[in-house]
Design an enzyme around this catalytic site. Structure first.
Site, PDB file in Angstrom:
ATOM      1  N   ASP A 168      57.323  73.667  66.686  1.00  0.00           N
ATOM      2  CA  ASP A 168      56.677  73.706  67.995  1.00  0.00           C
ATOM      3  C   ASP A 168      57.760  74.030  69.030  1.00  0.00           C
ATOM      4  O   ASP A 168      58.642  73.206  69.299  1.00  0.00           O
ATOM      5  CB  ASP A 168      56.040  72.328  68.259  1.00  0.00           C
ATOM      6  CG  ASP A 168      55.263  72.268  69.566  1.00  0.00           C
ATOM      7  OD1 ASP A 168      55.521  73.100  70.456  1.00  0.00           O
ATOM      8  OD2 ASP A 168      54.421  71.361  69.692  1.00  0.00           O
ATOM      9  N   HIS A 169      57.668  75.213  69.588  1.00  0.00           N
ATOM     10  CA  HIS A 169      58.737  75.671  70.481  1.00  0.00           C
ATOM     11  C   HIS A 169      58.753  74.917  71.806  1.00  0.00           C
ATOM     12  O   HIS A 169      59.703  75.015  72.584  1.00  0.00           O
ATOM     13  CB  HIS A 169      58.589  77.177  70.728  1.00  0.00           C
ATOM     14  CG  HIS A 169      59.892  77.873  71.008  1.00  0.00           C
ATOM     15  ND1 HIS A 169      61.053  77.200  71.322  1.00  0.00           N
ATOM     16  CD2 HIS A 169      60.215  79.181  71.019  1.00  0.00           C
ATOM     17  CE1 HIS A 169      62.027  78.071  71.527  1.00  0.00           C
ATOM     18  NE2 HIS A 169      61.548  79.281  71.350  1.00  0.00           N
ATOM     19  N   ARG A 170      57.713  74.124  72.083  1.00  0.00           N
ATOM     20  CA  ARG A 170      57.755  73.297  73.300  1.00  0.00           C
ATOM     21  C   ARG A 170      58.733  72.154  73.125  1.00  0.00           C
ATOM     22  O   ARG A 170      59.248  71.600  74.091  1.00  0.00           O
ATOM     23  CB  ARG A 170      56.362  72.711  73.585  1.00  0.00           C
ATOM     24  CG  ARG A 170      55.311  73.744  73.918  1.00  0.00           C
ATOM     25  CD  ARG A 170      53.939  73.110  73.982  1.00  0.00           C
ATOM     26  NE  ARG A 170      53.596  72.466  72.707  1.00  0.00           N
ATOM     27  CZ  ARG A 170      52.496  71.751  72.508  1.00  0.00           C
ATOM     28  NH1 ARG A 170      51.629  71.577  73.480  1.00  0.00           N
ATOM     29  NH2 ARG A 170      52.248  71.204  71.333  1.00  0.00           N
ATOM     30  N   PRO A 180      52.775  76.625  70.411  1.00  0.00           N
ATOM     31  CA  PRO A 180      53.532  77.874  70.284  1.00  0.00           C
ATOM     32  C   PRO A 180      54.433  77.791  69.051  1.00  0.00           C
ATOM     33  O   PRO A 180      55.454  77.112  69.051  1.00  0.00           O
ATOM     34  CB  PRO A 180      54.344  77.934  71.582  1.00  0.00           C
ATOM     35  CG  PRO A 180      54.368  76.539  72.103  1.00  0.00           C
ATOM     36  CD  PRO A 180      53.224  75.788  71.524  1.00  0.00           C
TER      37      PRO A 180
END
Ligand code: CAO
Length: 488
Positions: A457-459, A281
């Site tokens: 990476d939004h994780r 994401p």
């Protein structure tokens, strides 16, 4: 228990008013081992199809029906030589051979459903049992085998929830409404679910064009052998999902065309970029750095560097600033482990940079960038860029990167959204610096402004951390003297 006592008979269950029901598939042969609930035959009434399962584990002694034949309630289907004692033989005391076996039916109308509770019902069965129907009111079945359900269940939802993970992740997605209407028995549906096969795409070669186990197997085989089906190929859908297909267009129908093959590097990098794009994401944080002083300093040092064979471009300063930011924000110098549950923090800082070469995009890596001063970094950037353009980079020179910089500033642009070089967790895009009027101390002053585009990476990284990172970076670039300090 003697040998004779262990021969169990499986008979046709009570099917209400249905007479002379067609046997459309015989799923076992003498000598085959079966487990309780394993389907033995598939029957078809005008309203539904159903598998008649074994009530015991053991070996098929004899099959008493033929495909294409007709049966009625109570007819003998098969004799099973029980594998062991009564426990394994599906509790013969409660379920004598003459008892009605469980029914699982696939839909042909919206008559009441039955569900087999004793055995874990397959997704396909669950999905199809919902709409279907027991041909008649539930007969006097042993309680452990089948009980009526009070309300119809949602086929598609059940099917998804109870579906085992498909073995292939790049098979076409299952068309649920079509799947429920497909001409196939419950065991074939279960099998198709397990493999992730969309039955609407399978051609049936069974009785009355019914889809058989062999048809499902043939479909999977043909899919595996099709070009592009191998993992990493264009058809692969990384990450376990499936994607809707892009429409195929006959471009020649609209005018003259020429087809050029992608370069070798494009064919290698394409699937990797795609994998990153669909698995991570991405969010891109935009920012600007005031590099007026940096550029003044660079111009002052450039000629002396050039005499030493070093091209001191803004990129060397940017690498040094990124090293400081990666040290201040270690979660950017990290990767998720394959489980996705742990962050692997790297104690080294290897910085990759995208290089535009005649053969396509390459990403050489400046190793131990934290242990190199600006001149060493600049020298490495020059050498690696040259090797990349000459097609002479070794595999080792492109491995081990922790963070990547994609600098398009020498070409132009104001901002872009770079794709993360997975399994890294962030990438910095740099566009062309321009002189901008900045309001300072009550007046506008011209400042050289560098656009930054940080994809992350939004994780792993949240938005607040990302903007702290770019703020830190912008500040480091605005104070360039610290970037040219010797590195211990
Ligand atoms: N703003 C304004 N000018 C810039 C700049 C920026 N952000 N970055 C570089 N420049 C200038 C340099 O100063 C240099 O000018 P001078 O010769 O006057 O000093 C000129 O642009 C050319 O620089 P360069 O390209 O030779 O060197 P670099 O260190 O900036 O970049 C490299 C090296 C390999 C990153 C670059 O050549 C390249 O290939 N860039 C493309 C990267 C790319 O394709 N990214 C996209 C990846 S996704 O498809």
């Amino acid at each position: 228990m003697n040998a004779a006592a262990r021969l169990l008979e499986v008979r046709v269950p009570d099917m209400g008013n249905f007479k002379d029901v067609a046997v459309i598939d015989v799923l076992v042969k003498p000598g085959e081992s079966v487990e309780p609930e394993a389907p033995l035959v598939t029957l078809e009434t005008e309203k539904a199809t159903m598998d008649v399962p074994s009530t015991a584990s053991g070996v098929i002694e004899k099959v008493h029906v033929e495909k294409g034949g007709k049966v009625n309630a109570g007819d003998l289907i098969a004799t099973v030589r029980s594998a062991g004692d009564g426990a394994q033989a599906a509790e013969p005391a409660q379920a004598p051979a003459s008892d009605t076996p469980a029914q699982t039916a696939d839909a042909k109308d919206d008559a009441p459903a039955t569900s087999a509770k004793s055995a874990p019902q397959s997704a396909g069965q669950a999905g199809t049992a919902a709409k279907t129907a027991s041909p008649a009111a539930p007969p006097q079945q042993p309680a452990r085998v089948a009980t009526p359900v009070s309300a119809p269940r949602q086929p598609a939802a059940d099917a998804v929830a109870e579906s085992p993970a498909p073995l292939r992740t790049d098979l076409p997605p299952i068309n649920e409404p079509g799947f429920s209407r497909a001409h196939a028995g419950p065991s074939v549906r279960k099998f198709a679910r397990e493999l992730g096969v969309d039955l609407t795409r399978v051609t049936g070669h069974g009785f009355k064009d019914r889809i058989t186990h062999d048809d499902v197997k043939a479909f999977v085989k043909s899919f595996l052998m099709a070009p592009g089906a191998a993992s990493g190929g264009a058809a692969a859908k990384p990450g376990g999902g499936t994607l809707p297909a892009v429409p195929t267009v006959d471009f020649a129908a609209f005018g003259p065309i020429e087809t050029q093959p992608l370069s070798r590097i494009q064919r290698i990098s394409g699937p990797r970029l795609h994998a990153s794009w669909v698995n991570i994401p991405h969010v891109t944080q935009f920012d600007e750095a005031d590099i007026t002083e940096l550029e003044a300093l660079r111009r002052k040092l450039k000629d002396a560097a050039s005499e030493r064979g070093i091209k001191l471009t803004p990129l060397a300063f940017i690498v040094r600033a990124c090293v400081k930011a990666l040290q201040a924000f270690p979660q950017f110098n990290a990767s998720l482990d394959p489980t996705g549950a742990n962050l692997v923090l790297k104690k080294y800082v290897h910085v990759g940079f995208a290089a535009d070469t005649p053969n396509g995009l390459m990403v050489p890596v400046v190793r131990d960038a934290d242990r190199k001063d600006i001149y060493q970094v600049a020298r490495q950037l020059g050498e690696l860029s040259e090797a990349a353009r000459a097609g002479k980079l070794t595999a080792a020179q492109m491995q081990g990167g922790c963070f990547t910089i994609s600098s398009l500033g020498g070409i132009g642009g104001t901002a872009f959204t770079p794709i993360i070089n997975a399994p890294e967790v962030a990438i910095l895009g740099v566009s062309r610096s321009t002189m901008k009027p900045v309001y300072q101390d009550g007046k506008f002053v011209p400042r050289l402004t560098l656009p930054l585009s940080l994809s992350y990476d939004h994780r792993v990284i949240d938005g607040a951390t990302a903007v702290r990172f770019t703020t830190f970076l912008a500040k480091a670039l605005a104070e360039p003297h610290a970037l040219i300090e010797a590195v211990p």
